[in-house]
Design an enzyme around this catalytic site. Structure first.
Site: not given
Ligand code: 6FA
Length: 762
Positions: A622, A701, A739
């Site tokens: 990456y 990411h 990451n």
């Molecule tokens: N990041 C790492 O550091 N290491 C990794 O190994 C890694 N791998 C992956 C991976 O394999 C995948 C498949 C994905 C998708 C991401 C990976 N990442 C990794 C990236 C990392 O997980 C993200 O960068 C990180 O989780 C982002 O954190 P945020 O807090 O910004 O956002 P999230 O998307 O995690 O959480 C958002 C939450 O809001 C979710 O629980 C969702 O259900 C909720 N939500 C969304 N819209 C909503 C709404 N309208 N109402 C209520 N809840 C809502």
């Protein structure tokens, strides 16, 4: 066409939490037990015969569907499942409602099911909405199933935005639905002593719905509890924020709204792989099940169904479904050179807070041993010859040029740990904190620059799903890089073209503030995600671990047994084994960093070489910090799905040139490692062509869609508002070195400190 495999798995997941339960409401002179779904603007209601009913009368019900015209067809699954369940589909055609009962034994197009007798009691179709009230006789038993109305159950709805193939034909085929949902139907409260009057046309006054049902009397009404802080989204940003708020403000009420359901066992999750039956080790708890997240094991309900890339929609967000790679932040991650305000560069104390709560490990098996490590000696030779040093990566966070080491994780005790087992756990133990699952926040309600509450799809926690703020209360959006921009657009905040799309949606438009209150901010712009390229190799020493294919249903018995006994071994880790970095020069004289992640197995191999699939490993390369390309995210469909509008990879050709030089450098070392063969790309494809034709460059990411300094100020306050904040990956102005989940949590530690210190709050 298929409907959706997800129904089955979701029904069991929702069954544990039942956040959206039916309520009593009135429409057309009938008292219904049902729900209002504000995402698609549909009301679903049921009435049962009196409890004293016997015989045929006890085997029927009356139901209603009230829908905006934008929904082309609607389906109900009486027990919330796709297969072996009674399905009812309906749609408007030429002023009439066309309907049929359907059935299927598999996840394929359900066909017409003849047993039940449906009679339309009332219907109306106009320019904006349609309504269908019907009697369903012989509808409580069907082939292989029955409806038990003695207790609450979990029915499901589906909505299709594409018209069925032949609208005049009740047996018409239809494409897969665009949205679906579940709710807890409290059947014991659905009985009505007026049932006989209702089925004979009495007890109801025909009405014609005008406008979106959200603004009619058909939406259920509940009483609201106001909160001091409402945090939207339970990903890493939201969990750190909610925990620190509830810790610092014991006398204030903190609400966390999460659109998904439970994940790990700690949160109520029960999705245990077949080989772990009888334990509470869910797919979210077992790190070694990571590769099974990508769908080989069936339904993938943990991804957000309305985001066009991978995004986690369960408690924990991405951290509950990701690979768990976990890097402490370094100096350049929070530097002004990377777009952070000067007030953010003193990041170390926040990183220390994070590390104290959630230390990393590069030996994730609790017995201290390393498993499935055959890639390490191969990489040691390859990278050693290229001048890389072996270090403990998280002990040397500022050393990121020509270094490699064991991959670091936020796993503990052989299980996925992350913010759920730490921050969320402590928050959940506090009486001033409440979490509500399965609740989608559509928008914030505001009076000009002052946010007054949030609009959700959960009518149980507020009137028509509205939850108010207390005086001086604050909303913190942590819904992720796609979810947060969508909430802002639906709140009248963002570029005009995105708000215009919201205005075209009957339901979402009804929650917009007046046009004079729209706030034009570059929400969705400035987006980055690491461009990444996979290279596939073979080496005779490698164990490709059957390419992770059997890990859900039939893993290697010894590894499964070891994990079940002591949570040690291969399953105590996800798939990556080695990580490395180097700094790259570019044609524009800017430095860009490249990260490598090495794992046994592969995504797909394209090669003219014969190769031994049991000896394949992958290196993902990456481009990380220093990337100059930017893209845009936003609304991608009339159903307001979210995704990339402009892909953020290689919009600057200098990024491609830099990554290409890094890839070529790694490949240049291959010949010096005996037995090592590059199979993808093979010798019929140049590396340049391979990169040029690479289909999906994404890394999951995503950052930057609400960048600090552009959409939020240095206190993470949305510009132009008084009490709306964003704390998630979307405010990060540039890609981190590694990451992102570690730096995102360190960012949230700093953000919540700034929010708490900001005058004017509760
Ligand atoms: N990041 C790492 O550091 N290491 C990794 O190994 C890694 N791998 C992956 C991976 O394999 C995948 C498949 C994905 C998708 C991401 C990976 N990442 C990794 C990236 C990392 O997980 C993200 O960068 C990180 O989780 C982002 O954190 P945020 O807090 O910004 O956002 P999230 O998307 O995690 O959480 C958002 C939450 O809001 C979710 O629980 C969702 O259900 C909720 N939500 C969304 N819209 C909503 C709404 N309208 N109402 C209520 N809840 C809502």
């Amino acid at each position: 066409m298929v409907w959706c495999r997800r129904l089955l798995a979701l029904a069991s997941a929702v069954g544990c939490a039942l956040a959206q339960s039916s309520v009593s409401y009135s429409d057309s002179g009938i008292t219904w037990q049902g729900i209002f779904d504000p995402t698609y603007g549909v009301s679903y209601g049921f009435v049962l015969p009196p409890t004293t009913a016997t015989g045929a009368l006890a085997q029927e019900f009356v139901a209603e569907i009230v829908s905006p015209i934008a929904n082309k067809w609607i389906g109900l699954s009486v027990n919330g499942q796709m297969a072996f369940d009674l399905l009812i589909v309906a749609w408007p055609n030429n002023g009439q409602i066309v309907y049929s009962t359907r059935y299927t034994t598999d996840y394929i197009q359900p066909t017409v099911y003849p047993g039940p007798i449906i009679t339309t009691l009332q219907s109306s179709v106009n320019a904006t909405s349609w309504k269908w009230i019907f009697r369903c006789q012989n509808c409580t038993t069907w082939s292989g199933g029955s409806l038990n109305t003695a207790n609450p159950t979990v029915p499901a709805w589906v909505v299709g935005l594409i018209p069925v193939d032949t609208p005049s034909d009740p047996a018409s085929n239809m494409a897969q639905h665009d949205g679906f949902g579940f709710w807890g139907q409290i059947w014991p409260l659905a009985h009505s002593n007026d049932y006989n009057s209702i089925i004979s046309g009495g007890g109801s006054t025909p009405t014609t719905t005008s406008g979106a049902p959200a603004s009619t009397s058909s939406a259920p009404v509940a009483t609201a509890t106001p909160y001091d802080y409402i945090v939207v989204g339970g990903g890493p940003g939201g969990l750190v924020t909610a925990d620190r708020l509830s810790e610092a403000l014991p006398n204030k009420k903190i609400l966390l709204l999460e659109r998904g359901g439970p994940s790990t066992a700690q949160t109520g999750g029960t999705d245990v792989p077949p080989w772990a039956t009888g334990t509470n080790l869910t797919r979210f708890d077992i790190p070694g099940e990571f590769q099974a997240m990508f769908g080989s094991s069936g339904p993938t309900y943990w991804y957000c169904s309305d985001v066009t890339t991978f995004a986690g929609c369960v408690i924990g967000g991405g951290t509950s479904i990701n690979g768990g790679l976990y890097w402490y932040p370094n100096t350049q991650d929070f530097s002004t050179a990377r777009g952070w305000p000067a007030s953010w560069t003193n990041y170390q104390s926040y990183a220390a807070k994070l590390q104290a709560r959630l230390p990393s490990t590069d030996h994730p098996s609790p017995d201290g041993k390393l498993y499935l490590e055959q890639t390490f000696p191969v990489m040691q030779k390859l990278l050693g010859n290229l001048g890389y040093s072996n270090i403990t990566l998280n002990d040397n966070v500022n050393f990121r040029d020509h270094v490699y080491g064991y991959s670091a994780y936020n796993f503990q005790k052989g299980k996925r740990w992350g913010p759920v087992a730490t921050y969320f756990k402590t928050a959940s133990a506090r009486s001033n904190f409440k979490v509500v699952y399965n609740t989608v926040v559509a928008s914030v309600a505001r009076n000009g620059s002052t946010i007054t509450g949030v609009q959700t799809n959960n009518p149980l926690i507020g009137p028509r799903g509205f939850i108010p703020l207390n005086k001086n209360g604050r909303v913190i959006l942590s819904a992720g890089s796609f979810g947060t921009p969508r909430i802002l657009f639906q709140s009248g905040i963002g570029p005009a073209d995105q708000i215009a799309l919201v205005q075209q949606s009957n339901v979402a438009a009804s929650f917009l503030p007046p046009k004079s209150q729209f706030i034009n901010l570059p929400v969705g712009m400035n987006v980055q995600d690491n461009p990444s390229i996979n290279l596939m190799f073979t080496h005779p020493s490698i164990d490709a671990y059957d390419n992770w294919a059997p890990i859900w249903s039939s893993p290697r018995p010894a590894d499964a047994a070891q994990y079940l006994k002591s949570q040690t071994g291969v399953f105590a880790s996800s798939s990556p084994r080695v990580s490395f970095w180097s700094a790259l020069g570019g044609p524009d004289n800017k430095t860009r960093w490249m990260q490598g992640t090495v794992r046994p197995g592969f995504d797909s191999v394209t090669t003219d070489y014969p190769y031994n699939a049991s000896q394949v490993f992958s290196i993902t390369l990456y481009l990380s910090t220093g990337v100059t390309s930017r893209g845009r995210v936003g609304l991608t469909s009339s159903a307001l799905a979210a995704g990339a509008l402009v892909n953020p990879w290689f919009t600057d050709p200098n990024d491609k040139a830099a990554l290409l030089s890094g890839i070529n450098n790694v490949i240049s070392g291959v010949k010096q490692v005996p037995g090592l063969t590059l199979i993808t790309p093979d010798n019929t494809t140049t590396v340049e062509d391979y990169v040029n034709n690479y289909v999906n460059l994404g890394s999951n990411h995503w950052v930057g869609s609400c960048s600090i300094g552009k959409v939020v100020d240095e206190n993470t306050l949305v510009m132009g508002t008084k009490n709306l904040f964003v704390v998630d990956a979307s405010i990060v102005p540039s890609l981190f070195t590694g990451n992102p989940q570690g730096p995102i949590m360190a960012m949230a530690e700093q953000a919540v400190t700034k929010i708490l210190a900001l005058a004017g709050g509760p």
